[in-house]
Write an enzyme that holds these catalytic residues in place. Structure first.
Site, short mmCIF file in Angstrom:
data_model
loop_
_atom_site.label_atom_id
_atom_site.label_comp_id
_atom_site.label_asym_id
_atom_site.label_seq_id
_atom_site.Cartn_x
_atom_site.Cartn_y
_atom_site.Cartn_z
N SER A 131 1.18 -0.88 0.21
CA SER A 131 0.34 -0.29 -0.08
C SER A 131 0.64 1.39 0.31
O SER A 131 0.19 2.52 -0.14
CB SER A 131 -0.90 0.18 0.93
OG SER A 131 -0.17 -0.55 2.85
N HIS A 149 0.56 5.59 7.13
CA HIS A 149 1.45 5.48 5.29
C HIS A 149 1.33 7.06 5.51
O HIS A 149 0.75 8.61 6.07
CB HIS A 149 0.42 5.41 4.04
CG HIS A 149 -0.50 4.38 4.47
ND1 HIS A 149 -1.30 4.06 4.85
CD2 HIS A 149 0.34 3.30 3.65
CE1 HIS A 149 -2.05 2.80 4.48
NE2 HIS A 149 -0.96 2.18 3.74
N ASP A 203 -1.93 8.41 7.44
CA ASP A 203 -3.61 7.77 8.19
C ASP A 203 -2.64 6.57 9.38
O ASP A 203 -1.33 7.33 9.66
CB ASP A 203 -4.11 7.11 7.18
CG ASP A 203 -3.96 6.13 6.46
OD1 ASP A 203 -2.04 5.72 6.78
OD2 ASP A 203 -3.74 5.48 5.51
#
Length: 425
Positions: A96, A394, A391
């Site tokens: 991600s 990340h 967040d």
């Protein structure tokens, strides 16, 4: 008289041709890096030069046409040189941290195709797990690509020659990693997708595998794997048995063994310039700060148990890069990016880069904004440039850009050479 004029004209034209031929020869030498592309197939997506064969061209064109073609060829070459990226293509593998939309249509909790994700990205919520650009978006821009490398889920055919992003949120080196979050594309599956892409690309080189190999050898391959093998596997004992099957050392060894096979397969399908990234300080991200400090009734402390385990993996990954570069994979050049150190330094010196908050997410719920990631349509912090983390997991766009710049032309976090040096090989 007419014969003398004709003879003089012929002599003049011959002299002009010889002079132009000499100039063209000098031009070819000067523009050699670009002219080498002339041998690519006619249906190649990046036709680079107008003059195909100087000998034939001098035999078939008048001096006036030759001069026009030389000047036009020079203008075209210079113009395209300015527009070209430093490498012809960029292929991306990872999780991600660099996924840009491959998970959008999967049944998965590891998705980011909703606001406020992408709040600062021109195209909005594309599936990037941050507010704007990812690390590889910034890297692509620094390398000179005019547009971002698209997700593999959205491209096929000729577009693959420019690069593709195979990364998938929740993915890991191990196939089962991230299953707790739902569907995703593991590293093995990403490599399989790449090998399928190579078969598609072969048709644009008329089935000439050697020509395709020469093309791919100039591209950069980026692989950032391992984070989820700790976050969403080894340190999740309620869901996975790996922490009982291995200790920290043997688990790192097992990951490196699998990763070696995956990277070797990329090499077998054309990868020669390869970037591999260390796993960052997972023990210091908002998600782990929230869990660890809540459990231990403390504040601001990183989870050293996780960081120490990751350090073992990173150490072995760097040694793997040495083995690859010292002859295990002939003709390849691997670069190790010390993401662990670069993210640690960025947090430790946050104020120098304008960060006011380095221990909680700009967006999220609970302690450190790290217990639950960004909820749909949640209002994030107003000034994202002051936050290191977007967040629970990340970095923000600002952090991604700083990390990309720090790795590109400096060896402070790149080993044995930096990315710019790799691109120039």
């Amino acid at each position: 008289m007419l014969v003398n004029i004709a003879a003089a004209k012929k002599k003049y034209v011959t002299r002009v041709r010889e002079e132009l031929k000499k100039q063209l020869s000098q031009l070819v030498q000067h523009m050699k890096p670009i002219m080498t592309w002339r041998t690519k197939p006619t249906n190649h997506p990046y036709p680079q030069y107008l003059i195909v064969n100087s000998t034939n061209l001098f035999q078939t064109h008048s001096s006036c046409n030759l001069l026009s073609l030389v000047l036009f060829g020079l203008e075209t070459a210079v113009s395209q040189r300015q527009q070209q990226s430093q490498v012809p293509c960029l292929y991306i593998f990872g999780d991600s941290l660099v996924d840009n939309g491959n998970n959008n249509r999967l049944l998965s909790l590891a998705r980011a195709n909703y606001r406020p994700y992408g709040i600062d990205f021109p195209q909005g919520a594309t599936g990037r797990f941050t507010n704007g650009r990812t690390y590889v978006d910034a890297l692509a821009q620094i390398l000179g690509f005019r547009t971002y490398i698209p997700p593999y889920s959205r491209i096929r055919g000729q577009a693959l020659l420019r690069g593709a992003n195979f990364a998938s949120g929740a993915a890991g080196i191990r196939d089962e990693t991230g299953d707790n979050l739902g569907a995703h594309t593991s590293m093995n599956q990403q490599v399989n997708s790449y090998t399928s892409a190579v078969q598609q690309m072969l048709q644009y080189f008329r089935g000439d595998t050697n020509e395709l190999q020469r093309y791919l050898s100039r591209c950069i391959f980026y692989s950032g794997m391992g984070s989820n093998d700790y976050l969403n596997n080894y340190f999740m004992p309620d869901f996975y048995s790996t922490s009982m099957d291995y200790n920290d050392k043997t688990y790192a060894e097992s990951l490196i063994k699998n990763y070696t096979q995956q990277l070797t397969r990329l090499y077998q399908f054309g990868a020669r310039k390869v970037i591999v990234t260390a796993v960052g300080q997972i023990g210091c991200i908002p998600y782990e700060l929230a869990r660890y400090n809540n459990r231990n009734n403390s504040t601001g402390r990183c989870n050293d148990k996780i960081n120490n385990a990751i350090a073992l993996f990173n150490s072995q990954l760097k040694k793997l890069v040495d083995r690859f570069n010292n002859g295990q994979l002939q003709g390849a050049k691997f670069v190790y990016l010390d993401t662990y150190k670069s993210t640690s330094d960025l947090a430790a010196n946050g104020a120098a880069y304008g960060f006011e908050v380095v221990d909680k997410g700009c967006c999220g719920v609970g302690r450190n904004n790290g217990q639950i990631t960004c909820l749909p349509l949640q209002q994030p912090c107003s000034d994202r440039t002051k936050y290191l983390f977007w967040d629970a997991f990340h970095p923000t766009e600002t952090a991604n850009i700083l990390l990309a710049k720090s790795n590109f032309n400096s060896r402070a976090y790149a080993y044995p050479i930096n990315i710019q040096e790799l691109a120039n090989l």
